[in-house]
Enzyme design. Structure first.
Site, PDB file in Angstrom:
ATOM      1  N   GLY A 250       7.968  35.512  14.900  1.00 28.85           N
ATOM      2  CA  GLY A 250       7.171  36.250  15.619  1.00 28.85           C
ATOM      3  C   GLY A 250       5.980  36.636  14.568  1.00 28.85           C
ATOM      4  N   ASP A 251       6.458  36.776  13.456  1.00 27.59           N
ATOM      5  CA  ASP A 251       5.543  37.284  12.288  1.00 27.59           C
ATOM      6  C   ASP A 251       4.510  36.021  11.879  1.00 27.59           C
ATOM      7  OD1 ASP A 251       6.649  39.766  12.461  1.00 27.59           O
ATOM      8  OD2 ASP A 251       8.207  39.186  10.888  1.00 27.59           O
TER       9      ASP A 251
END
Length: 301
Positions: A250-251
């Protein structure tokens, strides 16, 4: 310049265990130490994509020194504040038939150190980008993200926030450029089960109406959705590949979107590079390289 803030960086201790058995002595077949924390992950992917950035945050003790050493070894820039007491946390990531994480609490952050960070943030200029990612340590106020955006609002700084629940909702009035909930986090906000890209869209649109300029929703194997302030809706299924490691995916998506926007100011390109970056990291043992990201990007057409 792009700045990321990680209030609670960690050493991620990843261990592989075949058929983990709770309550028993288990033997690992690999071990790895990595600098961790959502903002650090964003910075790493930006650096891999040749986008200049600086990571801010707090480190403490021997573990903090090792986080900084390993982070800079990757070619990343940092301007951390060293706390006077405690030590940066070690998070354990167990890779087995299922992924299991044990995340530590981390050191207390004193008022003087927090003010030192605020002084650094006060130095941001118009055109800079600020990424706030992850949870806030117990020693800091829950309002910290919204306090920072309020303090810096009106200065033409592009805000990116990757947080959950109230941390996220409380910043919307300051019109962040990008927020990135996953479908489960978005569902928790509105008390709804969101399992398909079509189901996500109306709830992402609600966050745009509340102030977010772009809402990027990650959905793991279901792909991703972008809803922009102009009403543009872009969807993508998940690229094909074997998921090896979901930590940091997600990052990586956040970093890819930022990189794509800085390259082109195109929502479509930013979205595609975000999806490619998130998926490439999921398909890799560590955060994705530029070459790995480009391979997935080409699959998206």
């Amino acid at each position: 310049m792009i700045y990321t803030v990680t209030f609670n960086p960690a050493l991620d201790y990843a261990v592989g265990v075949k058929n983990l058995e709770p309550g028993m002595t288990n033997r690992s077949y690999f071990e790895k130490l990595l600098p961790g924390g959502k903002g650090l992950n964003v910075s790493t992917i930006l650096t891999n994509l040749n986008i200049d950035n600086t990571a801010l945050g707090f480190i403490a003790g021997f573990t903090g020194q090792e986080i900084e050493r390993r982070f800079r070894e990757k070619g990343c820039k940092s301007d951390f504040i060293t706390l006077k007491s405690g030590f940066s946390r070690i998070n354990v990531k167990i890779k087995s038939d299922k992924e299991t994480e044990i995340n530590a609490s981390g050191p207390d952050i004193d008022n003087g150190s927090l003010e030192a960070l605020m002084d650094k943030l006060d130095g941001l200029k118009g055109g800079d980008t600020l990424v706030l990612a992850g949870s806030i340590p117990p020693s800091l106020p829950d309002s910290l993200y919204s306090d920072i955006l309020k303090r810096l609002s009106g200065r033409d700084i592009m805000f990116v926030v990757d947080a959950t629940r109230d941390l996220l909702m409380n910043v919307l009035e300051y019109r962040p450029f990008l927020i990135k909930p996953n479908n489960h986090e978005l569902g928790e906000i509105f008390d709804a089960a969101l399992n398909t890209r079509e189901e996500v869209v109306p709830y992402a649109e609600k966050l745009v109406k509340k102030g977010a300029r772009n809402v990027l929703v990650s959905m793991a194997g279901e792909g991703a959705v972008l809803v922009s302030e102009s009403g543009e809706i872009i969807k993508s299924p998940a690229p094909k590949g074997k998921v090896i490691n979901s930590v940091g995916a997600g990052d990586s998506m956040v970093a890819g979107f930022i990189a794509g926007w800085h390259e082109s100011q195109s929502a479509e390109h930013a979205f595609k590079l975000g999806v490619a970056s998130g998926s490439a990291s999921a398909f890799s043992e560590e955060l994705a390289t530029k070459d790995e990201i480009e391979i997935v990007y080409k699959q998206l057409g």
